[in-house]
Write a protein that holds these residues in place. Structure first.
Motif, PDB file in Angstrom:
ATOM      1  N   HIS A 237       1.174  -0.702  -0.010  1.00 34.20           N
ATOM      2  CA  HIS A 237       0.284   0.451   0.018  1.00 34.20           C
ATOM      3  C   HIS A 237       0.887   1.326   0.239  1.00 34.20           C
ATOM      4  N   THR A 238       0.375   2.345  -0.039  1.00 34.48           N
ATOM      5  CA  THR A 238       1.245   3.886  -0.130  1.00 34.48           C
ATOM      6  C   THR A 238       1.161   4.372   1.164  1.00 34.48           C
ATOM      7  N   ALA A 239       1.653   5.344   1.377  1.00 33.06           N
ATOM      8  CA  ALA A 239       1.720   5.755   2.937  1.00 33.06           C
ATOM      9  C   ALA A 239       0.002   6.351   2.923  1.00 33.06           C
ATOM     10  N   ALA A 240      -0.499   6.202   2.123  1.00 31.60           N
ATOM     11  CA  ALA A 240      -1.501   6.956   2.291  1.00 31.60           C
ATOM     12  C   ALA A 240      -2.807   5.693   2.446  1.00 31.60           C
ATOM     13  N   GLY A 241      -2.699   4.237   2.239  1.00 28.66           N
ATOM     14  CA  GLY A 241      -2.551   3.513   2.929  1.00 28.66           C
ATOM     15  C   GLY A 241      -3.330   2.917   1.905  1.00 28.66           C
ATOM     16  N   VAL A 242      -3.127   3.361   0.104  1.00 28.80           N
ATOM     17  CA  VAL A 242      -4.272   2.562  -1.001  1.00 28.80           C
ATOM     18  C   VAL A 242      -3.505   1.951  -1.449  1.00 28.80           C
ATOM     19  N   LEU A 243      -3.772   1.199  -1.763  1.00 27.68           N
ATOM     20  CA  LEU A 243      -3.216  -0.689  -2.921  1.00 27.68           C
ATOM     21  C   LEU A 243      -2.583  -0.198  -3.763  1.00 27.68           C
ATOM     22  N   ALA A 244      -1.083  -0.103  -3.782  1.00 27.24           N
ATOM     23  CA  ALA A 244      -0.240  -0.038  -5.019  1.00 27.24           C
ATOM     24  C   ALA A 244      -0.022  -1.299  -5.784  1.00 27.24           C
ATOM     25  N   ARG A 245       0.370  -2.805  -5.179  1.00 26.81           N
ATOM     26  CA  ARG A 245       0.475  -3.696  -5.946  1.00 26.81           C
ATOM     27  C   ARG A 245       0.387  -4.679  -5.444  1.00 26.81           C
ATOM     28  N   VAL A 246       0.297  -5.394  -5.722  1.00 27.28           N
ATOM     29  CA  VAL A 246      -0.001  -7.178  -5.567  1.00 27.28           C
ATOM     30  C   VAL A 246       0.425  -8.345  -6.193  1.00 27.28           C
ATOM     31  N   ASP A 247       1.662  -8.454  -4.844  1.00 27.86           N
ATOM     32  CA  ASP A 247       2.178  -9.766  -5.702  1.00 27.86           C
ATOM     33  C   ASP A 247       2.735 -11.637  -5.868  1.00 27.86           C
ATOM     34  N   LEU A 248       2.847 -12.159  -6.701  1.00 23.52           N
ATOM     35  CA  LEU A 248       2.624 -13.195  -6.143  1.00 23.52           C
ATOM     36  C   LEU A 248       3.573 -14.734  -5.412  1.00 23.52           C
ATOM     37  N   LEU A 249       3.609 -14.332  -5.038  1.00 20.34           N
ATOM     38  CA  LEU A 249       4.914 -15.114  -3.782  1.00 20.34           C
ATOM     39  C   LEU A 249       4.972 -17.021  -4.089  1.00 20.34           C
ATOM     40  N   PRO A 250       6.290 -16.802  -3.779  1.00 21.75           N
ATOM     41  CA  PRO A 250       6.930 -18.141  -4.316  1.00 21.75           C
ATOM     42  C   PRO A 250       6.407 -19.241  -3.433  1.00 21.75           C
ATOM     43  N   ARG A 251       5.785 -20.468  -3.875  1.00 20.55           N
ATOM     44  CA  ARG A 251       5.027 -20.948  -2.793  1.00 20.55           C
ATOM     45  C   ARG A 251       5.475 -21.632  -1.630  1.00 20.55           C
ATOM     46  N   HIS A 252       6.710 -21.978  -2.029  1.00 27.94           N
ATOM     47  CA  HIS A 252       7.609 -22.769  -1.332  1.00 27.94           C
ATOM     48  C   HIS A 252       8.339 -21.641  -0.155  1.00 27.94           C
TER      49      HIS A 252
END
Length: 425
Positions: A237-252
């Motif tokens: 999120h940004t400093a203002a709390g707005v969503l900036a990005r969503v990353d797929l995490l390595p499953r392991h």
């Protein structure tokens, strides 16, 4: 069995083509295509007061409007050969459960609230001594204010109890702020969910995550359902709390594994027995993963195709498979061979999209999804919350450095004139 996705008993609908009813279908989830690939008819079930009533259901073979009582709707679905019912949105979960019970399917309407209500979920987890944010559910302002005085937290979030209501949480630091935000939040909750219940939840600063899962029914009598976490995403999120990005995490990775283990425990406690689910979590360093909300629905997003290319996960198709092939083994998905990032475009001011910078953004080498609505001169509103973002661009590549470089380039384009100031109307 408690489900928002339910199976018919074998042999109940001989002579009719297989059909699945989607209750309150969400516009972003194309279940029709997923069912067509499996030679199965899609039936849309809507209600006159549904926020999704304006969704185009012409691609569904049949549309049933639930307006004349449960018995009539269930008879209609039976006549159309419905062998399973799937909630198409969190709002559709309770009705899906009631219709399943009326059709003599293994549903459990009595516990449906566990799978679509933040307050009930917090109660169930706390009762089982599983970590969850301090939460209070009520529809009375006086009760909420009394709890606020007792809980002695410096700040709380006010939001609808029902999952899926499009309302940004309101951060409150005093009784006055709670009282001021209460009427609008309660009205929004009632319009979009039919319930005026709200929750107060302690405000936590940790990073947020989304865990997607599939559950297949118990392979034999006396055994437990099989929960499989398919993918985990990290929110920034940004400093203002707005969503900036969503990353797929390595499953392991260690973090993904910790979040997955917690999510499976949540699925067990919420009595999820079959079908898709998504859990929104927060990670608090001293307490570990904590559930913010869960819903037994499949969440479609612009990143789904990139996810499938990277891992083999077919979001809606795999969800349908839990309905139509309950005896089949869970799908085995490969570790991510590519990085996937959903980039949220956020405008600092209202205006229009500048042609050259928009073309430069679209031409970035890792861009794999670009919204059709983003055209030169298109109006944009200032982004004030997650719901008011300009749109999502999806990046994917085998090299993390390539994705990160393009992400930083997008932010530079935004800061250097992607949005031309002026009225967007």
């Amino acid at each position: 069995m408690s489900v928002s996705t339910v199976f018919a008993r074998p042999g109940r609908h001989r002579g009719l083509s297989a059909a699945v009813a989607i209750v309150d279908p969400c516009p972003s989830a194309d279940y029709v295509q997923a069912l067509d690939r499996r030679d199965t008819t899609a039936i849309a079930v809507t209600t006159p007061d549904s926020p999704h009533l304006t969704v185009d259901t012409t691609s569904y073979r049949h549309t049933v409007v639930h307006s004349a009582g449960l018995a009539r709707t269930s008879r209609r679905l039976r006549s159309l050969g419905a062998r399973a019912i799937l909630a198409g949105s969190p709002r559709g979960i309770p009705l899906a459960e009631r219709l399943g019970a009326a059709l003599d399917l293994p549903a459990d309407p009595a516990t449906a609230l566990r799978r679509c209500d933040r307050g009930e979920q917090a109660r169930v987890l706390a009762q089982a001594q599983v970590g969850v944010p301090l939460t209070w559910r009520t529809e009375e302002l006086t009760t909420a204010l009394a709890w606020w005085r007792i809980c002695a937290r410096p700040a709380v979030l006010l939001l609808p109890a029902a999952v899926g209501v499009p309302a940004a949480p309101v951060l409150c630091r005093s009784s006055g702020e709670i009282a001021a935000a209460w009427p609008v939040m309660r009205r929004t909750a009632h319009i979009h969910s039919g319930s005026g219940h709200l929750i107060l939840r302690e405000h936590l600063p940790g990073r947020r995550y989304t865990v997607h899962s599939l559950t297949r029914p118990a392979p034999a009598v006396g055994q437990d359902p099989v929960h499989t976490v398919t993918d985990v995403w990290a929110h920034s999120h940004t400093a203002a709390g707005v969503l900036a990005r969503v990353d797929l995490l390595p499953r392991h990775g260690m973090l993904a594994r910790a979040l997955a283990l917690y999510a499976v425990r949540v699925l067990e406690l919420l009595d999820v027995r079959v079908g898709p689910a998504r859990c929104h979590l927060i990670y608090e360093p001293e307490r570990g993963p904590l559930l913010l909300s869960a819903a037994t629905v499949a969440e479609a997003s612009p990143a789904d195709q990139a996810l499938q290319n990277a891992t083999g996960i077919d979001r809606l198709g795999d969800a349908v498979d839990t309905l139509l092939a309950p005896s089949a083994a869970p799908a085995v998905h490969l570790p991510a061979r590519q990085y996937v990032v959903r980039v949220r475009l956020n405008a600092r001011r209202s205006g229009t999209l500048e042609r050259n910078r928009l073309a430069a953004l679209r031409a970035l080498p890792t861009v794999v999804h670009f919204p059709d609505t983003l055209t030169p001169g298109a109006p944009v509103e200032q982004t004030t919350s997650t719901q008011s973002a300009v749109g999502d661009v999806v990046l994917s590549h085998a090299r993390w450095q390539a994705v990160e470089a393009d992400y930083q380039h997008i932010r530079r384009l935004e800061n250097s004139g992607l949005y031309i100031p002026g009225s967007s109307r």
